[in-house]
Design a protein around this motif. Structure first.
Motif, PDB file in Angstrom:
ATOM      1  N   ASP A   1      12.949  14.889   2.950  1.00  0.00           N
ATOM      2  CA  ASP A   1      14.086  13.896   2.573  1.00  0.00           C
ATOM      3  C   ASP A   1      14.641  14.672   1.213  1.00  0.00           C
ATOM      4  OD1 ASP A   1      13.160  11.708   4.089  1.00  0.00           O
ATOM      5  OD2 ASP A   1      11.631  11.014   2.614  1.00  0.00           O
ATOM      6  N   ASP A   2      15.740  14.170   0.828  1.00  0.00           N
ATOM      7  CA  ASP A   2      16.469  14.493  -0.179  1.00  0.00           C
ATOM      8  C   ASP A   2      15.754  14.519  -1.626  1.00  0.00           C
ATOM      9  OD1 ASP A   2      18.532  15.746   1.360  1.00  0.00           O
ATOM     10  OD2 ASP A   2      19.828  13.584   0.994  1.00  0.00           O
ATOM     11  N   ILE A   3      14.469  13.551  -1.668  1.00  0.00           N
ATOM     12  CA  ILE A   3      13.831  13.260  -2.791  1.00  0.00           C
ATOM     13  C   ILE A   3      12.410  13.976  -2.409  1.00  0.00           C
ATOM     14  CG2 ILE A   3      12.862  11.431  -4.270  1.00  0.00           C
ATOM     15  CD1 ILE A   3      14.868   9.594  -3.015  1.00  0.00           C
ATOM     16  N   SER A   4      11.892  14.421  -3.648  1.00  0.00           N
ATOM     17  CA  SER A   4      10.683  15.205  -3.585  1.00  0.00           C
ATOM     18  C   SER A   4       9.697  14.354  -3.257  1.00  0.00           C
ATOM     19  CB  SER A   4      10.320  15.875  -4.945  1.00  0.00           C
ATOM     20  OG  SER A   4      10.046  14.872  -6.118  1.00  0.00           O
ATOM     21  N   PRO A   5       8.668  14.937  -2.410  1.00  0.00           N
ATOM     22  CA  PRO A   5       7.648  13.971  -2.040  1.00  0.00           C
ATOM     23  C   PRO A   5       6.872  13.182  -3.119  1.00  0.00           C
ATOM     24  CG  PRO A   5       7.490  16.213  -1.018  1.00  0.00           C
ATOM     25  CD  PRO A   5       8.474  16.424  -2.021  1.00  0.00           C
ATOM     26  N   MET A   6       6.483  13.930  -4.462  1.00  0.00           N
ATOM     27  CA  MET A   6       5.967  13.184  -5.606  1.00  0.00           C
ATOM     28  C   MET A   6       6.627  11.808  -5.659  1.00  0.00           C
ATOM     29  SD  MET A   6       3.397  12.692  -7.144  1.00  0.00           S
ATOM     30  CE  MET A   6       2.308  13.984  -7.856  1.00  0.00           C
ATOM     31  N   ALA A   7       8.091  12.257  -6.096  1.00  0.00           N
ATOM     32  CA  ALA A   7       8.895  11.114  -6.667  1.00  0.00           C
ATOM     33  C   ALA A   7       8.981  10.044  -5.562  1.00  0.00           C
ATOM     34  CB  ALA A   7      10.583  11.725  -6.639  1.00  0.00           C
ATOM     35  N   MET A   8       9.009  10.497  -4.243  1.00  0.00           N
ATOM     36  CA  MET A   8       8.894   9.447  -3.121  1.00  0.00           C
ATOM     37  C   MET A   8       7.574   8.676  -3.386  1.00  0.00           C
ATOM     38  SD  MET A   8      10.599   8.029  -1.043  1.00  0.00           S
ATOM     39  CE  MET A   8      12.024   8.795  -0.237  1.00  0.00           C
ATOM     40  N   MET A   9       6.408   9.196  -3.489  1.00  0.00           N
ATOM     41  CA  MET A   9       5.448   8.486  -3.676  1.00  0.00           C
ATOM     42  C   MET A   9       5.121   7.631  -4.671  1.00  0.00           C
ATOM     43  SD  MET A   9       1.535  10.316  -3.511  1.00  0.00           S
ATOM     44  CE  MET A   9       1.700  11.197  -4.938  1.00  0.00           C
ATOM     45  N   VAL A  10       5.866   8.079  -5.905  1.00  0.00           N
ATOM     46  CA  VAL A  10       5.812   6.938  -6.910  1.00  0.00           C
ATOM     47  C   VAL A  10       6.812   5.853  -6.750  1.00  0.00           C
ATOM     48  CG1 VAL A  10       6.766   6.688  -9.471  1.00  0.00           C
ATOM     49  CG2 VAL A  10       5.466   8.830  -8.809  1.00  0.00           C
ATOM     50  N   PHE A  11       8.055   6.059  -6.038  1.00  0.00           N
ATOM     51  CA  PHE A  11       8.792   5.214  -5.496  1.00  0.00           C
ATOM     52  C   PHE A  11       8.141   3.926  -4.745  1.00  0.00           C
ATOM     53  CE2 PHE A  11      12.443   3.683  -2.484  1.00  0.00           C
ATOM     54  CZ  PHE A  11      13.032   3.170  -3.453  1.00  0.00           C
ATOM     55  N   ASN A  12       7.612   4.421  -3.677  1.00  0.00           N
ATOM     56  CA  ASN A  12       6.888   3.691  -2.612  1.00  0.00           C
ATOM     57  C   ASN A  12       5.786   2.820  -3.424  1.00  0.00           C
ATOM     58  OD1 ASN A  12       8.406   4.437  -0.623  1.00  0.00           O
ATOM     59  ND2 ASN A  12       7.018   5.996   0.046  1.00  0.00           N
ATOM     60  N   ALA A  13       4.970   3.303  -4.550  1.00  0.00           N
ATOM     61  CA  ALA A  13       3.935   2.685  -5.033  1.00  0.00           C
ATOM     62  C   ALA A  13       4.660   1.634  -6.047  1.00  0.00           C
ATOM     63  CB  ALA A  13       3.329   3.514  -6.296  1.00  0.00           C
ATOM     64  N   ASN A  14       5.748   1.974  -6.524  1.00  0.00           N
ATOM     65  CA  ASN A  14       6.792   0.748  -7.385  1.00  0.00           C
ATOM     66  C   ASN A  14       7.078  -0.117  -6.442  1.00  0.00           C
ATOM     67  OD1 ASN A  14       6.247   2.017  -9.770  1.00  0.00           O
ATOM     68  ND2 ASN A  14       7.911   3.357 -10.004  1.00  0.00           N
ATOM     69  N   ILE A  15       7.538   0.182  -5.463  1.00  0.00           N
ATOM     70  CA  ILE A  15       8.115  -1.071  -4.454  1.00  0.00           C
ATOM     71  C   ILE A  15       6.783  -1.744  -4.097  1.00  0.00           C
ATOM     72  CG2 ILE A  15       8.718  -1.472  -1.905  1.00  0.00           C
ATOM     73  CD1 ILE A  15      10.373   1.252  -1.983  1.00  0.00           C
ATOM     74  N   GLU A  16       5.502  -1.286  -3.907  1.00  0.00           N
ATOM     75  CA  GLU A  16       4.538  -2.017  -3.418  1.00  0.00           C
ATOM     76  C   GLU A  16       4.321  -3.217  -4.694  1.00  0.00           C
ATOM     77  OE1 GLU A  16       2.796  -2.459  -0.749  1.00  0.00           O
ATOM     78  OE2 GLU A  16       4.228  -1.125   0.265  1.00  0.00           O
ATOM     79  N   LYS A  17       4.236  -2.466  -5.833  1.00  0.00           N
ATOM     80  CA  LYS A  17       3.969  -3.404  -7.052  1.00  0.00           C
ATOM     81  C   LYS A  17       5.087  -4.393  -7.311  1.00  0.00           C
ATOM     82  CE  LYS A  17       1.846   0.430  -9.922  1.00  0.00           C
ATOM     83  NZ  LYS A  17       1.706   0.962 -10.952  1.00  0.00           N
ATOM     84  N   SER A  18       6.353  -4.085  -6.960  1.00  0.00           N
ATOM     85  CA  SER A  18       7.344  -5.009  -6.949  1.00  0.00           C
ATOM     86  C   SER A  18       7.242  -6.120  -6.078  1.00  0.00           C
ATOM     87  CB  SER A  18       8.677  -4.347  -6.888  1.00  0.00           C
ATOM     88  OG  SER A  18       9.082  -3.968  -5.549  1.00  0.00           O
ATOM     89  N   MET A  19       6.582  -5.967  -4.883  1.00  0.00           N
ATOM     90  CA  MET A  19       6.358  -7.037  -3.839  1.00  0.00           C
ATOM     91  C   MET A  19       5.438  -8.106  -4.363  1.00  0.00           C
ATOM     92  SD  MET A  19       8.212  -6.357  -1.121  1.00  0.00           S
ATOM     93  CE  MET A  19       8.938  -4.960  -0.113  1.00  0.00           C
ATOM     94  N   GLN A  20       4.683  -7.905  -5.535  1.00  0.00           N
ATOM     95  CA  GLN A  20       3.649  -8.859  -5.976  1.00  0.00           C
ATOM     96  C   GLN A  20       4.463  -9.598  -7.018  1.00  0.00           C
ATOM     97  OE1 GLN A  20       0.438  -6.691  -6.971  1.00  0.00           O
ATOM     98  NE2 GLN A  20       0.181  -6.000  -4.888  1.00  0.00           N
ATOM     99  N   CYS A  21       5.722  -9.253  -7.486  1.00  0.00           N
ATOM    100  CA  CYS A  21       6.324  -9.885  -8.527  1.00  0.00           C
ATOM    101  C   CYS A  21       6.920 -11.276  -8.227  1.00  0.00           C
ATOM    102  CB  CYS A  21       7.305  -9.112  -9.227  1.00  0.00           C
ATOM    103  SG  CYS A  21       6.412  -7.766  -9.994  1.00  0.00           S
ATOM    104  N   ASN A  22       6.841 -12.259  -8.989  1.00  0.00           N
ATOM    105  CA  ASN A  22       7.647 -13.514  -8.666  1.00  0.00           C
ATOM    106  C   ASN A  22       8.603 -13.615 -10.009  1.00  0.00           C
ATOM    107  OD1 ASN A  22       6.249 -14.052  -6.420  1.00  0.00           O
ATOM    108  ND2 ASN A  22       4.414 -14.852  -7.810  1.00  0.00           N
ATOM    109  N   ILE A  23       9.802 -14.264  -9.533  1.00  0.00           N
ATOM    110  CA  ILE A  23      10.748 -14.609 -10.487  1.00  0.00           C
ATOM    111  C   ILE A  23      10.740 -16.166 -10.613  1.00  0.00           C
ATOM    112  CG2 ILE A  23      13.057 -14.595 -11.066  1.00  0.00           C
ATOM    113  CD1 ILE A  23      13.249 -11.902  -9.516  1.00  0.00           C
ATOM    114  N   ASN A  24      10.528 -16.641 -11.669  1.00  0.00           N
ATOM    115  CA  ASN A  24      10.745 -18.088 -12.010  1.00  0.00           C
ATOM    116  C   ASN A  24      12.018 -18.542 -12.475  1.00  0.00           C
ATOM    117  OD1 ASN A  24       8.145 -18.431 -11.175  1.00  0.00           O
ATOM    118  ND2 ASN A  24       7.209 -17.907 -13.223  1.00  0.00           N
TER     119      ASN A  24
END
Length: 67
Positions: free
Chosen positions: A44-67
């Protein structure tokens, strides 16, 4: 940063100024070449480490709820 650079050029510092600059230039060219080869291996155009952090943040954001 300065200490790491000084350690990196330690061998060169005992040479004449022209020889020292030439050796530093060669080391820099080699380092940039190695970094470019590493970046060319990315899928990809993004480094593998940055992509790994990005994907981990996506997973964490899936668990968030907005009230």
């Amino acid at each position: 940063m300065a200490e790491s650079f000084n350690a990196w050029i330690l061998i060169c510092r005992n040479k004449t100024i022209i020889s020292m600059l030439e050796e530093i230039r060669i080391k820099m060219i080699t380092r940039v070449s190695r970094a470019r080869k590493f970046a060319d291996s990315w899928t990809d155009d993004i480094s593998p480490m940055a992509m790994m952090v990005f994907n981990a943040n996506i997973e964490k954001s899936m668990q968030c709820n907005i009230n």
